[in-house]
Write a protein that holds these residues in place. Structure first.
Motif, PDB file in Angstrom:
ATOM      1  N   VAL A  58      -8.411  -2.204   2.944  1.00 24.56           N
ATOM      2  CA  VAL A  58      -7.349  -1.373   2.410  1.00 24.56           C
ATOM      3  C   VAL A  58      -8.188  -0.321   1.654  1.00 24.56           C
ATOM      4  O   VAL A  58      -9.058  -0.346   0.958  1.00 24.56           O
ATOM      5  N   TRP A  59      -7.230   0.911   2.049  1.00 27.12           N
ATOM      6  CA  TRP A  59      -7.838   2.233   1.213  1.00 27.12           C
ATOM      7  C   TRP A  59      -7.308   2.039  -0.100  1.00 27.12           C
ATOM      8  O   TRP A  59      -6.164   1.831  -0.216  1.00 27.12           O
ATOM      9  N   LEU A  60      -7.938   2.547  -0.997  1.00 30.22           N
ATOM     10  CA  LEU A  60      -7.308   2.555  -2.578  1.00 30.22           C
ATOM     11  C   LEU A  60      -6.932   4.004  -2.755  1.00 30.22           C
ATOM     12  O   LEU A  60      -6.061   4.170  -3.714  1.00 30.22           O
ATOM     13  N   ASP A  61      -7.677   4.851  -2.283  1.00 30.32           N
ATOM     14  CA  ASP A  61      -7.451   6.427  -2.540  1.00 30.32           C
ATOM     15  C   ASP A  61      -6.818   7.139  -1.329  1.00 30.32           C
ATOM     16  O   ASP A  61      -6.659   6.554  -0.224  1.00 30.32           O
ATOM     17  N   ASN A  62      -6.135   8.275  -1.533  1.00 29.01           N
ATOM     18  CA  ASN A  62      -5.408   8.837  -0.638  1.00 29.01           C
ATOM     19  C   ASN A  62      -6.624   9.636   0.279  1.00 29.01           C
ATOM     20  O   ASN A  62      -7.957   9.719  -0.178  1.00 29.01           O
ATOM     21  N   PRO A  63      -6.159  10.021   1.516  1.00 29.23           N
ATOM     22  CA  PRO A  63      -7.310  10.654   2.238  1.00 29.23           C
ATOM     23  C   PRO A  63      -7.888  11.845   1.511  1.00 29.23           C
ATOM     24  O   PRO A  63      -7.358  12.450   0.785  1.00 29.23           O
ATOM     25  N   THR A  64      -9.177  12.151   2.021  1.00 23.68           N
ATOM     26  CA  THR A  64      -9.828  13.173   1.298  1.00 23.68           C
ATOM     27  C   THR A  64      -9.263  14.766   1.537  1.00 23.68           C
ATOM     28  O   THR A  64      -8.956  14.794   2.804  1.00 23.68           O
ATOM     29  N   ALA A 107       0.744  -1.275  -0.023  1.00 22.49           N
ATOM     30  CA  ALA A 107       0.002  -0.011  -0.131  1.00 22.49           C
ATOM     31  C   ALA A 107       0.774   1.246  -0.178  1.00 22.49           C
ATOM     32  O   ALA A 107       1.073   1.952   1.143  1.00 22.49           O
ATOM     33  N   SER A 108       1.192   1.526  -1.074  1.00 26.63           N
ATOM     34  CA  SER A 108       2.705   2.553  -1.464  1.00 26.63           C
ATOM     35  C   SER A 108       1.871   3.982  -0.900  1.00 26.63           C
ATOM     36  O   SER A 108       2.470   4.833  -0.272  1.00 26.63           O
ATOM     37  N   LYS A 109       0.536   4.011  -0.877  1.00 24.30           N
ATOM     38  CA  LYS A 109       0.221   5.404  -0.773  1.00 24.30           C
ATOM     39  C   LYS A 109       0.043   5.769   0.762  1.00 24.30           C
ATOM     40  O   LYS A 109      -0.074   6.601   1.300  1.00 24.30           O
ATOM     41  N   LEU A 110       0.012   4.473   1.397  1.00 25.29           N
ATOM     42  CA  LEU A 110      -0.201   4.337   2.943  1.00 25.29           C
ATOM     43  C   LEU A 110       1.204   4.319   3.602  1.00 25.29           C
ATOM     44  O   LEU A 110       1.142   4.484   4.901  1.00 25.29           O
ATOM     45  N   GLY A 111       2.151   3.861   2.602  1.00 25.57           N
ATOM     46  CA  GLY A 111       3.582   3.436   3.334  1.00 25.57           C
ATOM     47  C   GLY A 111       3.511   2.436   4.240  1.00 25.57           C
ATOM     48  O   GLY A 111       4.203   2.298   5.085  1.00 25.57           O
ATOM     49  N   PHE A 119     -15.652  10.717   2.594  1.00 25.69           N
ATOM     50  CA  PHE A 119     -16.616  10.968   1.451  1.00 25.69           C
ATOM     51  C   PHE A 119     -16.000  10.708   0.262  1.00 25.69           C
ATOM     52  O   PHE A 119     -14.845  11.211  -0.373  1.00 25.69           O
ATOM     53  N   GLY A 120     -16.240   9.515  -0.571  1.00 24.67           N
ATOM     54  CA  GLY A 120     -15.730   9.493  -1.886  1.00 24.67           C
ATOM     55  C   GLY A 120     -14.510   8.560  -1.924  1.00 24.67           C
ATOM     56  O   GLY A 120     -14.178   8.205  -2.981  1.00 24.67           O
ATOM     57  N   ARG A 121     -14.005   8.110  -0.931  1.00 22.65           N
ATOM     58  CA  ARG A 121     -12.788   7.242  -0.876  1.00 22.65           C
ATOM     59  C   ARG A 121     -13.009   5.847  -1.310  1.00 22.65           C
ATOM     60  O   ARG A 121     -14.282   5.482  -0.501  1.00 22.65           O
ATOM     61  N   ARG A 122     -12.454   5.236  -2.146  1.00 22.30           N
ATOM     62  CA  ARG A 122     -12.740   3.848  -2.478  1.00 22.30           C
ATOM     63  C   ARG A 122     -11.825   3.021  -1.612  1.00 22.30           C
ATOM     64  O   ARG A 122     -10.732   3.389  -1.298  1.00 22.30           O
ATOM     65  N   VAL A 124     -14.469  -6.827  -2.026  1.00 23.94           N
ATOM     66  CA  VAL A 124     -15.536  -5.947  -2.652  1.00 23.94           C
ATOM     67  C   VAL A 124     -14.864  -4.555  -2.820  1.00 23.94           C
ATOM     68  O   VAL A 124     -14.292  -4.166  -1.826  1.00 23.94           O
ATOM     69  N   LEU A 125     -15.094  -4.012  -3.918  1.00 26.73           N
ATOM     70  CA  LEU A 125     -14.593  -2.566  -4.162  1.00 26.73           C
ATOM     71  C   LEU A 125     -15.851  -1.668  -3.664  1.00 26.73           C
ATOM     72  O   LEU A 125     -16.858  -1.871  -4.393  1.00 26.73           O
ATOM     73  N   ARG A 126     -15.766  -0.642  -2.657  1.00 28.87           N
ATOM     74  CA  ARG A 126     -16.776   0.109  -2.022  1.00 28.87           C
ATOM     75  C   ARG A 126     -16.239   1.645  -1.877  1.00 28.87           C
ATOM     76  O   ARG A 126     -15.083   1.741  -2.177  1.00 28.87           O
ATOM     77  N   THR A 127     -17.152   2.428  -2.059  1.00 22.96           N
ATOM     78  CA  THR A 127     -16.835   3.648  -1.849  1.00 22.96           C
ATOM     79  C   THR A 127     -17.630   4.420  -0.641  1.00 22.96           C
ATOM     80  O   THR A 127     -18.535   4.013  -0.279  1.00 22.96           O
ATOM     81  N   ASN A 128     -16.636   4.844   0.129  1.00 19.37           N
ATOM     82  CA  ASN A 128     -17.113   5.493   1.533  1.00 19.37           C
ATOM     83  C   ASN A 128     -18.076   6.438   1.359  1.00 19.37           C
ATOM     84  O   ASN A 128     -17.755   7.556   0.576  1.00 19.37           O
ATOM     85  N   LEU A 129     -19.118   6.878   2.086  1.00 22.03           N
ATOM     86  CA  LEU A 129     -19.830   7.800   2.142  1.00 22.03           C
ATOM     87  C   LEU A 129     -19.961   8.552   3.479  1.00 22.03           C
ATOM     88  O   LEU A 129     -21.108   9.371   3.621  1.00 22.03           O
ATOM     89  N   SER A 130     -18.967   8.054   4.311  1.00 17.55           N
ATOM     90  CA  SER A 130     -18.961   8.947   5.641  1.00 17.55           C
ATOM     91  C   SER A 130     -18.646  10.334   5.481  1.00 17.55           C
ATOM     92  O   SER A 130     -17.857  10.703   4.406  1.00 17.55           O
ATOM     93  N   LEU A 131     -18.851  11.028   6.354  1.00 25.13           N
ATOM     94  CA  LEU A 131     -18.598  12.417   6.428  1.00 25.13           C
ATOM     95  C   LEU A 131     -17.058  13.098   5.992  1.00 25.13           C
ATOM     96  O   LEU A 131     -16.858  13.758   5.046  1.00 25.13           O
TER      97      LEU A 131
END
Length: 167
Positions: free
Chosen positions: A69-75, A23-27, A49-52, A39-46
């Protein structure tokens, strides 16, 4: 929602029992002991929001593995500012959808009631037509009897006249 095996996301051969996902984005490195369905999901919490993210397919269903595992950087800060607006809009849209579903349900119930009323009216109409048919048949029979009675009356009148003439 995309279902896939964790091995396709984690780059593992099918025969492997243990793997790691850099997880290179997370180090950090995430270890998975068994290859499971994720399953690939999208977070809709405050604040995310929008992180996969990838998570266990048994989320909210039953026993689940701890895989996440987070796939995106923090919002970003702007995303955190717009998330409440998007959530509010989504809430309004869900309320509108709920209202539309209630209206649809009411319309379907009304249509069902109307259909039942039409069926009842058609049954009553069929009964009325049957009564009319029977009444017409009785009327025709009565007319035949009346015609027969008139003919019989004429015949008796003629017989009376002949009897006066000849006797």
């Amino acid at each position: 929602m995309v279902r896939t095996t964790c091995s396709s996301w984690l780059g593992v051969s099918r025969g492997g029992e243990s793997t790691s996902f850099p997880a290179s984005k997370l180090g950090e490195v995430v270890s998975v002991k068994k290859i499971k369905t994720c399953v690939l999901r999208t977070n809709l919490s405050l604040y995310n929001f929008g992180r996969r993210f990838l998570g266990c397919s048994h989320y909210k269903v039953g026993p689940k593995c701890p895989f996440f595992v987070w796939l995106d950087n923090p919002t970003c800060p702007r995303g955190n500012e717009t998330a409440p607006l998007a959530l509010e809009r989504m809430s309004r849209l869900q309320s509108a959808l709920q209202l539309a579903n209630e209206r649809k349900r009411t319309a379907l119930e009304t249509a069902d009631e109307a259909r039942k009323m039409v069926e009842k009216a058609l049954e009553e109409e069929a009964k009325a037509k049957e009564r009319e048919r029977k009444a017409r048949a009785a009327c025709a029979k009565a007319m035949e009897k009346a015609i027969f009675a008139e003919e019989k009356q004429r015949m008796w009148k003629f017989a009376c006249i002949l009897s006066w003439i000849f006797f």
